[in-house]
Scaffold this motif. Structure first.
Motif, short mmCIF file in Angstrom:
data_model
loop_
_atom_site.label_atom_id
_atom_site.label_comp_id
_atom_site.label_asym_id
_atom_site.label_seq_id
_atom_site.Cartn_x
_atom_site.Cartn_y
_atom_site.Cartn_z
N GLY B 96 25.58 50.40 36.03
CA GLY B 96 23.93 50.92 36.85
C GLY B 96 24.33 51.43 38.15
N GLY B 97 25.06 51.72 38.16
CA GLY B 97 25.92 52.44 40.23
C GLY B 97 25.35 51.32 41.10
N VAL B 98 24.35 52.02 42.11
CA VAL B 98 24.08 51.31 43.50
C VAL B 98 22.46 50.73 43.55
CG1 VAL B 98 24.76 49.81 46.00
CG2 VAL B 98 26.50 50.79 44.31
N ASN B 99 21.60 49.50 43.65
CA ASN B 99 20.51 50.17 42.81
C ASN B 99 20.01 51.57 42.77
OD1 ASN B 99 19.90 47.76 44.87
ND2 ASN B 99 20.84 48.93 46.75
N GLY B 100 20.85 51.40 41.73
CA GLY B 100 20.54 52.83 40.44
C GLY B 100 20.86 53.80 40.57
N ARG B 101 22.16 54.06 42.18
CA ARG B 101 22.21 55.15 42.37
C ARG B 101 24.14 54.73 42.14
NH1 ARG B 101 19.26 58.45 45.33
NH2 ARG B 101 16.77 56.67 46.77
N ARG B 102 24.56 56.45 41.46
CA ARG B 102 25.66 56.71 41.36
C ARG B 102 26.52 56.54 43.01
NH1 ARG B 102 28.37 60.16 37.45
NH2 ARG B 102 27.08 61.56 38.78
N ILE B 103 27.55 56.32 42.76
CA ILE B 103 28.39 56.88 44.06
C ILE B 103 29.23 58.20 43.52
CG2 ILE B 103 29.78 55.93 45.90
CD1 ILE B 103 28.85 53.05 46.12
N VAL B 104 29.10 59.25 44.66
CA VAL B 104 30.29 60.27 44.16
C VAL B 104 31.06 60.75 45.75
CG1 VAL B 104 30.07 62.43 42.93
CG2 VAL B 104 28.71 60.44 42.31
#
Lengths: 245, 450
Positions: B96-104
Motif C-alpha cells: 500500500g505504499g507510504v500513507n497510500g503513496r508508492r515510492i518510485v
C-alpha cells in the motif's frame, strides 16, 4: 627557347627572394611565438596556481582535504596542466594528482619556492612549474606543472600554420612567375623568328603576326623590316629614324 | 529509468501498461499534484522508450532521484545498492505504499564520474522535480553535487544516504544539505589504524584512488596515525576507473620500498583487487585493508575467479564495513533483508540511460552493499511516513530530526538532529572465508606481527 635564358636569372632571383622571406619569417615566428606562448603559459599557470591558492584557504582551514582534492582535480582537466600539488607550511603533501606516486625530484625540492622552474620528471616528461603561496605561505603553497611538450607542440602548430600559408603564397608566386615569363617569351620568339627570316631572305619575310602588334614587339619588328629596306618605321619612331639610303 | 515495482514477469500494478484512463487520470491529477510528481506525458514517453515492464511514476507517487554508477568499473556498487533499496521499496509498495503513496526511484547513470553526476542531478531537480535525492554513489561524484544543493537551497532538495563516508557532506559548508546513515571513512580508517597499531603494526601505508574519495580516506588514516604519534609509512595512488586487468606493480613496488606493516586501500573493487593480487604476487605479504566502499563481494569474486587456489590472493585481506554481516540473522533487519531479497530478487537496472550494451552483471544474492541500500530505503521510508499524508519538502528536515533512537534492526539505534546528520557510527571488521566475508573476532591471532 633561347629567349628563356634572359629570364633564368630573374626567376632564380625571385625564387631566392621568396625563400629568404619565408626563412626570415619562419625564424622570426619561432622566436616571437615561442617567447609569447612561454610567457602566456607561465602566466596562465601562475594565475591558476593563484586561483587554487585563493580557493583553498577556507578548505584548508576546515581540514577538508577531500574537497581540496576535488578542486585540484577540476583544474588538472585543463589542457596542458599535467600536475598540481599542495604542500602545507610544514612541507607535508596535502593533495596532489600524481599516479602512481609523488616523484622523487618533487619530494626533494623546496616546497615553498614559487618562481617558475623547469622540471624533468622521469617517466612523466618535461614541465614548467610555478607556485603560489596560500595565505602568504602560512597555510602552504600550490604548485602547478605545465607540460612543455604540449607547449612545444603549440609552438610548432602556430609556426607551422604561418609557414604553410607562406609556402602556398610562394608556390602560387613561382607558378605566376613561370606563366608571366612564358607569356613574355612567346612574342619575343616570334620576333626572333621574323628577324631570322628577314635576314635569311634579304629583307623579305612573311608576317607571322608580329607586324600587326601594337606593342614594343610590333615596333621592333617594323623597325627591323625598315632597317632591311622594307616598309616604313612605326609612326612614333619616324622622327628619330634616318630614312634608308 | 524508474524503479521496477514487481519482480520480472509479475503482472498487476507492475505490468507497466499506461492505459488511456490512467493517462487522463494522471493528466487531471497533474493540475493539482505536488511538483515532484512526474508529469504524465513524460511518464508515457518513458514507457515507450524503455519497452520494459517497469511502471513509471504516477499521481501521488513519491519520486526519489538517483544518480549512481550503473556502468563502468564500479557498476557493481550502484547496482547492489539499488537492488537492496528496491527489495524494501517493493515490499512497501506491495503493502500500500507510504500513507497510500508508492515510492518510485528515478534512476540515472553517472558511471561514477563527477560531470555526468552533476548533469544528472540538475536534470533530476529541474526537469524531473524529484522529491529528494537518494542513494548516490561515490565521493568524487557527491562532492561535486553538494554545491548544487546549496545553489538550489530554496527548493529544499536534500541528498539522503549517499554511499560514501567522506567528510564534505558531513561538515560545513555543505553538511546541512545531506543526511548520512553510514559511518564515515574517518571512523572506518580510525578503526583500522587503531587495530593495526594495537597488534604492533605501526607502519601503515595507504594505497588510494587519486581523487576526493581517496583523499578523504588518506586524510582519515593520516589523522588516526597522528593520534598514535605515527606518520604514514608510504603512499601510492591509482587513477579512478582502473580495471582489474591493469597492473599495480608500480604501486606495490613504491610501497614495498617503504617496508610497511600494513596497507589501507581507499579504492573501488577493480583496482583494489588488482593491487591485492599484485601485492601477493610480488611478495608484499602484509595485511591489506579495504574500507566499505570497495564492495567486498565484488572484490572477492575478482580475486577468486578462475584460480586453482581461490584463497591464494585473499588471505591478507581485512575489510571494514558500515553495516553488520548479512550472515548475522540474529538481527531483525538482516532477517528482513534476507526474506525480501529472496522474495523480490531485484534485477539490475537494465533500462537506465547510458548503460553500455553487452555489459552483463551477475548480482549477488546478498552483499554488504545491498544490505546498506536496504537499510537506507527502510529509513527513508520511515522519514517519509513521519511526514503524514501530504509529504512536503519544507518538512523533510523536521521529519528527519524527529528520528530519535529509532530501531532500524541492526542493534544500533538511529538518531538525527541539527548537530547530528549521520545515523549510525558502528564499524565492523571482516575477513574472507571461502566466497564471503565473515566477522573478524581476533585481530591478534590473524594479523599479529610474527
Amino acid at each position: 627557347m633561347r629567349v628563356h635564358k634572359l629570364f633564368r636569372r630573374l626567376r632564380f632571383g625571385v625564387f631566392a627572394l621568396f625563400a629568404l622571406v619565408v626563412l626570415s619569417i619562419f625564424l622570426l615566428s619561432i622566436r616571437t611565438v615561442s617567447s609569447e606562448l612561454e610567457t602566456e603559459y607561465v602566466s596562465n599557470s601562475a594565475n591558476i596556481a593563484r586561483n587554487i591558492a585563493d580557493a583553498s584557504v577556507d578548505i584548508l582551514l576546515n581540514r577538508n582535504l577531500a574537497t581540496l582534492q576535488s578542486l585540484i582535480d577540476q583544474f588538472v582537466e585543463i589542457e596542458s596542466i599535467r600536475y598540481i600539488y599542495i604542500v602545507s607550511d610544514t612541507g607535508e603533501f596535502l593533495a596532489h594528482t600524481f599516479v602512481p606516486g609523488i616523484p622523487e625530484e618533487i619530494l626533494a625540492s623546496d616546497p615553498s619556492l614559487t618562481d617558475p622552474v623547469e622540471r624533468s620528471l622521469p617517466g612523466l616528461g618535461e614541465f614548467v612549474e610555478v607556485g603560489s603561496p596560500i595565505l602568504s605561505g602560512v597555510a602552504g603553497t600550490v604548485h602547478v606543472g605545465m607540460d612543455t611538450e604540449s607547449l612545444a607542440l603549440k609552438i610548432q602548430r602556430a609556426v607551422g600554420q604561418q609557414i604553410y600559408l607562406l609556402c602556398i603564397i610562394m608556390v602560387v608566386g613561382v607558378l605566376a612567375l613561370v606563366w608571366i615569363v612564358k607569356a613574355t617569351a612567346k612574342p619575343l620568339e616570334e620576333l626572333l623568328t621574323y628577324v631570322v627570316e628577314l635576314a635569311r631572305n634579304g629583307g623579305e619575310a612573311s608576317d607571322n603576326g608580329v607586324l600587326t602588334r601594337r606593342d614594343e614587339i610590333g615596333d621592333m619588328a617594323r623597325l627591323m623590316r625598315h632597317a632591311a629596306g622594307q616598309g616604313s618605321p612605326p609612326p612614333k619612331w619616324r622622327a628619330r629614324v634616318k630614312p634608308p639610303g | 529509468m524508474t524503479a521496477r515495482r514487481n519482480r520480472k514477469g509479475e503482472g498487476g500494478e507492475g505490468s507497466g501498461l499506461v492505459t488511456r484512463r490512467s493517462l487522463i487520470r494522471s493528466g487531471l491529477a497533474a493540475l493539482v499534484a505536488a511538483p515532484w510528481v512526474r508529469p504524465p506525458a513524460a511518464a508515457a514517453d518513458w514507457t515507450r522508450r524503455s519497452g520494459r515492464d517497469a511502471r513509471p511514476a504516477q499521481e501521488g507517487d513519491i519520486v526519489l532521484g538517483v544518480s549512481a554508477a550503473f556502468s563502468g568499473p564500479s557498476r557493481g556498487l550502484g547496482t547492489e545498492l539499488y537492488r537492496g533499496s528496491m527489495a524494501w521499496f517493493n515490499h512497501v509498495n506491495d503493502n500500500g505504499g507510504v500513507n497510500g503513496r508508492r515510492i518510485v526511484l528515478k534512476l540515472t547513470d553517472d558511471g561514477y564520474q563527477p560531470d555526468p553526476c552533476v548533469a544528472n542531478t540538475i536534470q533530476l531537480m529541474q526537469d524531473e522535480s524529484v522529491f529528494l535525492l537518494f542513494g548516490y554513489v561515490g565521493t568524487p561524484t557527491v562532492t561535486r553535487v553538494l554545491p548544487l544543493l546549496k545553489r538550489f537551497r530554496d527548493e529544499q532538495v536534500y541528498l539522503f544516504f549517499p554511499f560514501t563516508g567522506a567528510e564534505p557532506q558531513r561538515e560545513p559548508p555543505y553538511g546541512e544539505f545531506a543526511f548520512n546513515l553510514r559511518a564515515s571513512y574517518r571512523q572506518e580508517t580510525a578503526g583500522l589504524v587503531d587495530n593495526f597499531v594495537r597488534i604492533g603494526r605501526r607502519r601503515v601505508a595507504v594505497f588510494y584512488q587519486n581523487d576526493a574519495y581517496g583523499r578523504s580516506g588518506w586524510a582519515g588514516v593520516r589523522e588516526a596515525l597522528a593520534a598514535h604519534g605515527e606518520t604514514m609509512a608510504g603512499e601510492a595512488t591509482y587513477t579512478r576507473g582502473t580495471q582489474f586487468d591493469d597492473s599495480m606493480r608500480a604501486q606495490v613496488e613504491i610501497l614495498q620500498g617503504q617496508s610497511p606493516d600494513a596497507v589501507i586501500c581507499i579504492g573501488a573493487y577493480q583496482a583494489c583487487a588488482a593491487f591485492a593480487r599484485d601485492a601477493v604476487d610480488l611478495g608484499l605479504h602484509i595485511p591489506v585493508a579495504n574500507v566499505s566502499f570497495v564492495g567486498s563481494e565484488n572484490l572477492l569474486a575478482l580475486l577468486r575467479e578462475g584460480r586453482d587456489d581461490p584463497g591464494s590472493h585473499t588471505r591478507f585481506l581485512v575489510n571494514s564495513q558500515v553495516v553488520p554481516s548479512y550472515e548475522d540473522t540474529s538481527l531483525a533487519a538482516v532477517r528482513e533483508y534476507h526474506e525480501l531479497m529472496e522474495r523480490y530478487s531485484p534485477d539490475p537496472p537494465e533500462d537506465v540511460d547510458r548503460i553500455a550494451e553487452g555489459e552483463p552483471y551477475e548480482p549477488f544474492p546478498q552483499s554488504f552493499v545491498s544490505l546498506e541500500g536496504f537499510l537506507n530505503a527502510k529509513l527513508i521510508t520511515e522519514i517519509i511516513a513521519r511526514m503524514g499524508d501530504n509529504p512536503d519538502r519544507s518538512r523533510i528536515e523536521q521529519a528527519v530530526f524527529a528520528v530519535r533512537d529509532y530501531d532500524i534492526g541492526v542493534g544500533e539505534r538511529v538518531s538525527f538532529g541539527p548537530e547530528r546528520r549521520q545515523g549510525l557510527d558502528r564499524v565492523y571488521y571482516t575477513v574472507p572465508e571461502g566466497d564471503r566475508f565473515v566477522p573478524l573476532d581476533d585481530w591478534e591471532s590473524r594479523f599479529a606481527m610474527t
